[in-house]
Write an enzyme that holds these catalytic residues in place. Structure first.
Site, PDB file in Angstrom:
ATOM      1  CB  CYS A 159      13.721 -11.330 -66.795  1.00 47.59           C
ATOM      2  SG  CYS A 159      14.397 -12.716 -67.735  1.00 47.59           S
ATOM      3  CG  HIS A 292       9.962 -11.940 -61.735  1.00 45.72           C
ATOM      4  ND1 HIS A 292       9.951 -11.386 -62.998  1.00 45.72           N
ATOM      5  CD2 HIS A 292      11.017 -12.794 -61.707  1.00 45.72           C
ATOM      6  CE1 HIS A 292      10.964 -11.877 -63.696  1.00 45.72           C
ATOM      7  NE2 HIS A 292      11.622 -12.733 -62.945  1.00 45.72           N
ATOM      8  CD  GLU A 303       7.658 -12.201 -57.081  1.00 40.83           C
ATOM      9  OE1 GLU A 303       7.730 -13.235 -57.774  1.00 40.83           O
ATOM     10  OE2 GLU A 303       7.201 -11.118 -57.508  1.00 40.83           O
ATOM     11  CE  LYS A 324       7.595 -13.499 -65.756  1.00 43.36           C
ATOM     12  NZ  LYS A 324       7.274 -12.452 -64.772  1.00 43.36           N
ATOM     13  CG  HIS A 329       9.898 -15.264 -68.004  1.00 40.47           C
ATOM     14  ND1 HIS A 329       9.760 -13.916 -68.278  1.00 40.47           N
ATOM     15  CD2 HIS A 329      10.923 -15.367 -67.122  1.00 40.47           C
ATOM     16  CE1 HIS A 329      10.675 -13.235 -67.603  1.00 40.47           C
ATOM     17  NE2 HIS A 329      11.385 -14.088 -66.890  1.00 40.47           N
ATOM     18  CG  PHE A 388      19.976 -14.011 -66.074  1.00 38.26           C
ATOM     19  CD1 PHE A 388      19.387 -14.897 -65.197  1.00 38.26           C
ATOM     20  CD2 PHE A 388      20.344 -14.466 -67.330  1.00 38.26           C
ATOM     21  CE1 PHE A 388      19.165 -16.209 -65.566  1.00 38.26           C
ATOM     22  CE2 PHE A 388      20.114 -15.775 -67.701  1.00 38.26           C
ATOM     23  CZ  PHE A 388      19.527 -16.652 -66.827  1.00 38.26           C
TER      24      PHE A 388
END
Lengths: 712, 89
Positions: A159, A292, A303, A324, A329, A388
């Site tokens: 991502c 993110h 985060e 998002k 996403h 990931f």
């Protein structure tokens, strides 16, 4: 550290659930109109939700040349075309490069076929339907539709892929390899990722709510974002307008867990610090962060801690939002789209809100959330992207009128370790001279792995880990691993199970292994590597492409050291279907019998005996050879196989008379032979057999040359 | 409460979570599966829940219900039995 300079953003293109142009999408993102609605591109029966952030009205072209396009390709094409048009650039007139971030490419279009191939051996044969499958397919489609591009590269770090495409593009500008570079990411919806995140319990049944105490996970979206980056002085000289620029990049890895972020946010915080430091910026200058912000319980709390750690007391000043909640996403596209939204916020002095954020989670309360569109004159902003395997990339952007010329400095790159894992066993350092010998009885390369630490690894990850360990990888290193197709057999097995038993019985632990960057991610966790970690794809030149990327990143100071090369696992589908088809397209005449293995060199800015003197990439061998230095006395050329393509490329060049050796006989045939050729070449120089060596990979349509030499 | 369901579940855990080299019989019936004990994590929990559902037709809920079921192999056997689980294998 060196300096990677500045990329003026002279063109943007956006395709996402709320619009297929900047003009359509940006006002809706500012207004907080959610793009999340009923899933229609495939049947969502049995999933936690039937909601997705789909792109509406997309038409996938069927060109007359017979090439097959995917949804990911079509979205990338629209976004890239818009960006080039806005920049007013014609790739036929100036040197334009292309970097594409992706994770699934043509997965949607090939899922049913893959599941059939898993069950039925007679279905395993070359077919045009698979042309859109490889990760690098999008770059190849864009080169035909919008190019020519002087060089193209495809990167996957899950991502954060789209954000890392920007980092590669910046390095090319700083190295002077291109006049402008088109960078971005694309990912279409597909069953594989939707079912995978569903199995990981990472999807919210309702539209996602980043930072809200009631959040339960992400909403899956799709899209593409592309930008044109140019050196500011060159952009101004040709009269191009730009209001924002990418001025800094920070890339780290967590070495923690393949799906879960470390709760302390230490490595994402380090990525923020590096992004600011590389731009010569201070924490108090940050006015906005496009988070993110996936809306998983773990990410948003982590985060928050990362931003508090990195910005200190100045976190109170910086506005934060996650777009998002509007776009879903968009996976590989997210880093690119969100960098664009960040640039547009700087341009317009307006910040997009986090839609659905009504009750701020106490764990996220330290941030200054944007809950409705907000006027704010911001000079410096960040865009966070985490993938990931804990692969964290942060881009720093600034308003154009605040952009000073940043120093660009280029460092020498040396080789300090060699490792391979193949049918010759695990080879370290000079043992890799065996790659140039004859094959003997096969040796298991994986016997030294700790079974408990590697229990979730597939064979790709195991081979990669052994090769990296043999090369002497250390904590500060990154890992750049070339792979042509990722793991098509693993994807096929996963999909066959989903089709047969339904999404509820999709195996969650298998899903992360299907992301092309997972071998590098797993290896980074096993070995504790905290530098940039990613996969690089360019069909039969994937190993060379990964080595070139690592060399560029070290030369320009994006990292001080990294292990780079290739990994290819065993694959019946690659052997029977993909390899014969793409080798034919690439003009490579080889039987399809296919081996596997991993080979990496540890590259570093610290002086050692062997230097990587030059790396060149182009669309044909002649152009690449013209860009390389001539051979020193006592030189060697190491190739995958001494074939007619190699001879034709070398004819008439300064290297024409240099003796050639090949690595295929010993190491076996697969797309990652470039990594093996490079390791063998370095071993020859290190052993004193030759003074310098050229590694040449020239499949049709792509060419790489890497020169290693005894350091002087 | 060492019975055939408990032994079956131990084998299932070793197989599904790739605990290579681990003897299923060495898993203590009452030892915690997650955190300390076997040292499994949240991804293992998801994988195990999927495997139990496939094998026994029993759904393990996410959240607190799952914590009860996954307290130990013995607790998991009790959960499967109480929810009418029958081996399909």
């Amino acid at each position: 550290m060196g300096g990677v300079g500045v990329g003026a953003l002279t063109g943007f293109g956006v395709v996402c659930a709320v619009g297929r142009s900047v003009a359509e999408a940006w006002p809706r993102i500012l207004a907080g109109e959610r793009g999340i609605g009923p899933l229609t591109v495939f049947d969502g029966t049995g999933q936690r939700t039937s909601l997705a952030a789909e792109v509406k009205g997309l038409v996938v072209p069927s060109p007359v040349d017979g090439s097959v396009w995917s949804r990911s390709d079509a979205m990338a094409f629209e976004a890239a075309r818009e960006a080039l048009a806005m920049a007013g650039l014609d790739p036929r007139r100036v040197r334009v490069g292309l970097v594409v971030g992706g994770t699934t490419s043509g997965m949607l279009e090939t899922e049913e076929l893959l599941a059939r191939m898993h069950a039925d051996p007679t279905a395993r044969q070359p077919t045009p339907d698979m042309i859109a499958h490889p990760l690098s397919a999008t770059a190849d489609r864009l080169a035909v539709a919008l190019g020519p591009f002087t060089r193209a590269r495809t990167v996957c770090s899950a991502c954060s892929s789209g954000a890392n495409a920007f980092a590669i593009g910046l390095s090319w500008l700083a190295l002077g390899e291109v006049d402008a570079v088109l960078v971005g990411g694309t990912d279409g919806l597909c069953r594989l990722t939707f079912t995978g995140f569903n199995a990981l319990a990472a999807i919210d049944p309702d539209p996602c709510r980043p930072f809200d105490v009631r959040r339960r996970g992400l909403s899956i979206g799709e899209g593409a974002g592309f930008c044109v980056l140019e050196r500011p002085a060159a952009a101004r000289a040709r009269g191009a307008r730009f209001e924002a620029a990418v001025v800094g990049v920070g890339v780290t890895s967590e070495a923690h867990h393949i799906t879960n972020p470390a709760e302390d946010g230490a490595m994402p915080a380090e990525a923020v610090r590096r992004a600011l430091a590389s731009a010569g910026l201070r924490a108090e200058q940050v006015g906005y962060v496009n988070a993110h912000g996936t809306a998983t319980p773990l990410n948003d709390a982590m985060e928050t801690r990362a931003l508090v750690t990195a910005l200190g007391p100045h976190v109170e000043r910086a506005w934060v939002s996650s777009t998002k909640a509007v776009t879903g996403h968009t996976l590989a596209a997210a880093g690119a789209l969100e960098a664009i939204f960040t640039a547009l916020a700087l341009r317009d002095g307006e910040l997009p809100p986090t839609v659905g954020l009504e009750q701020v989670d106490p764990k996220c309360a330290a941030l200054r959330h944007v809950v409705t569109r907000q006027r704010a004159d911001v000079d410096v902003a960040l865009s966070d992207s985490f993938g990931f395997g804990g692969v964290d990339t942060v881009l720093a952007l600034a308003r154009a009128d605040r952009v000073d010329a940043l120093a660009v400095s280029r460092r020498s790159v040396y080789v300090s370790g060699l490792g391979s894992a193949s049918r010759l066993g695990a080879l370290s350092g000079l043992e890799n001279l065996a790659l140039l010998g004859e094959a003997g009885a096969p040796v298991d390369p994986l016997s030294g792995l700790d079974p408990a630490k590697s229990r979730r690894f597939d064979r790709h990850a195991r081979l990669a880990t052994v090769a990296l360990a043999a090369a002497g990888a250390v904590r500060a290193d990154g890992a750049f691993l070339g792979t042509a197709y990722g793991d098509p057999d693993g994807s096929a097995a996963f999909l066959a199970r989903v089709f047969e038993k339904g999404p509820r019985l999709a195996p969650p632990a298998d899903f992360p292994n299907l992301v092309p960057s997972s071998p590098a991610g797993h290896a980074s966790i096993y070995l504790g590597l905290q530098g940039p970690v990613m996969a690089v794809a360019d069909l039969s030149a994937s190993g060379e492409a990964a080595l070139a990327t690592a060399w560029e990143w070290i030369a320009m100071g994006l990292t001080d050291s990294a292990c780079a090369g290739s990994v290819e696992g065993p694959s019946v589908i690659a052997e029977t279907c993909l390899a014969p088809q793409f080798r034919a397209l690439e003009g490579i005449v080889r039987p399809s019998e296919r081996s596997d293995g991993a080979a990496v060199a540890r590259l570093t800015s610290e002086r050692s005996e062997v230097e990587v003197l030059a790396v060149a990439q182009g669309v044909d061998g002649a152009a690449v050879l013209a860009a390389l230095p001539p051979p020193r006395e006592c030189a060697s050329i190491v190739v995958a196989e001494d074939d007619a393509e190699i001879a034709a490329a070398l004819a008439g060049s300064a290297w024409a008379a240099v003796p050639r050796v090949d690595v295929l006989r010993a190491a076996g045939r697969h797309e990652g032979v470039g990594g093996f050729a490079f390791v063998a070449a370095c071993a020859r120089v290190l052993a004193g057999e030759v003074e310098c060596a050229l590694v040449l990979g020239v499949p049709r349509g792509r060419a790489y040359g890497l020169v290693v030499s005894r350091a002087r | 409460m060492s019975d055939s369901l408990v032994s079956e579940l131990k084998s299932l855990i070793v197989r599904e979570l790739n605990l290579e080299g681990r003897d299923p019989a060495s898993i203590v019936d009452s030892a915690p599966l997650f955190g300390e004990g076997l040292g499994l994590d949240s991804l293992d929990a998801l994988q195990l829940a999927m495997a139990v559902e496939e094998q026994y037709g029993v759904r393990i809920p996410e959240g607190d219900g799952g914590r009860v079921a996954f307290a130990s192999v013995a607790a998991l056997a009790t959960w499967v039995r109480e929810h009418g689980g029958a081996s399909k294998g």
